[in-house]
Design a protein around this motif. Structure first.
Motif, PDB file in Angstrom:
ATOM      1  N   ARG A  16      54.070  41.885  41.896  1.00 24.69           N
ATOM      2  CA  ARG A  16      54.314  43.318  41.764  1.00 24.69           C
ATOM      3  C   ARG A  16      53.577  44.016  42.896  1.00 24.69           C
ATOM      4  N   ASP A  17      54.180  45.035  43.450  1.00 22.57           N
ATOM      5  CA  ASP A  17      53.578  45.771  44.567  1.00 22.57           C
ATOM      6  C   ASP A  17      53.210  44.838  45.714  1.00 22.57           C
ATOM      7  N   ALA A  18      54.063  43.859  45.968  1.00 14.18           N
ATOM      8  CA  ALA A  18      53.923  42.913  47.081  1.00 14.18           C
ATOM      9  C   ALA A  18      52.672  42.037  46.993  1.00 14.18           C
ATOM     10  N   THR A  19      52.189  41.751  45.772  1.00 17.57           N
ATOM     11  CA  THR A  19      51.057  40.847  45.604  1.00 17.57           C
ATOM     12  C   THR A  19      51.187  40.111  44.274  1.00 17.57           C
ATOM     13  N   TRP A  20      50.403  39.060  44.091  1.00 17.63           N
ATOM     14  CA  TRP A  20      50.482  38.229  42.897  1.00 17.63           C
ATOM     15  C   TRP A  20      49.661  38.803  41.749  1.00 17.63           C
ATOM     16  N   GLN A  21      50.115  38.520  40.536  1.00 17.15           N
ATOM     17  CA  GLN A  21      49.330  38.724  39.335  1.00 17.15           C
ATOM     18  C   GLN A  21      49.344  37.415  38.561  1.00 17.15           C
ATOM     19  N   GLY A  22      48.252  37.155  37.860  1.00 18.05           N
ATOM     20  CA  GLY A  22      48.211  35.923  37.088  1.00 18.05           C
ATOM     21  C   GLY A  22      46.847  35.667  36.507  1.00 18.05           C
ATOM     22  N   GLU A  23      46.538  34.389  36.370  1.00 22.17           N
ATOM     23  CA  GLU A  23      45.297  33.962  35.741  1.00 22.17           C
ATOM     24  C   GLU A  23      44.714  32.797  36.535  1.00 22.17           C
ATOM     25  N   VAL A  24      43.403  32.813  36.686  1.00 22.20           N
ATOM     26  CA  VAL A  24      42.718  31.712  37.361  1.00 22.20           C
ATOM     27  C   VAL A  24      41.686  31.144  36.388  1.00 22.20           C
ATOM     28  N   THR A  25      41.604  29.817  36.349  1.00 25.34           N
ATOM     29  CA  THR A  25      40.622  29.136  35.514  1.00 25.34           C
ATOM     30  C   THR A  25      39.705  28.326  36.418  1.00 25.34           C
ATOM     31  N   TRP A  26      38.404  28.544  36.261  1.00 25.79           N
ATOM     32  CA  TRP A  26      37.388  27.771  36.969  1.00 25.79           C
ATOM     33  C   TRP A  26      37.048  26.609  36.045  1.00 25.79           C
ATOM     34  N   ALA A  27      37.556  25.426  36.372  1.00 28.96           N
ATOM     35  CA  ALA A  27      37.498  24.283  35.464  1.00 28.96           C
ATOM     36  C   ALA A  27      36.071  23.877  35.102  1.00 28.96           C
TER      37      ALA A  27
END
Length: 57
Positions: A16-27
């Motif tokens: 959205r708005d030319a960039t990513w959205q999501g989730e990051v997990t530091w294992a």
């Protein structure tokens, strides 16, 4: 001396708005964070790597 590695699992939910959205997990820390932009993602990973390096001293 070998460098220790950190593992990040990145899930991109969309763009959205030319960039990513999501989730990051530091294992290694079992820490999850939602991000609203690629810059936010990079800042989180950078901070995590700095924290990991200081914890290993």
């Amino acid at each position: 001396m070998a460098k220790e590695a950190e593992t990040f699992v990145i899930k991109i939910d969309g763009s959205r708005d030319a960039t990513w959205q999501g989730e990051v997990t530091w294992a290694e820390e079992k820490s999850e964070k939602h991000f609203r932009s690629a810059l936010e993602l990079i800042k989180y990973i950078d901070g995590a790597l700095i924290q990991a390096a200081s914890d290993k001293k």
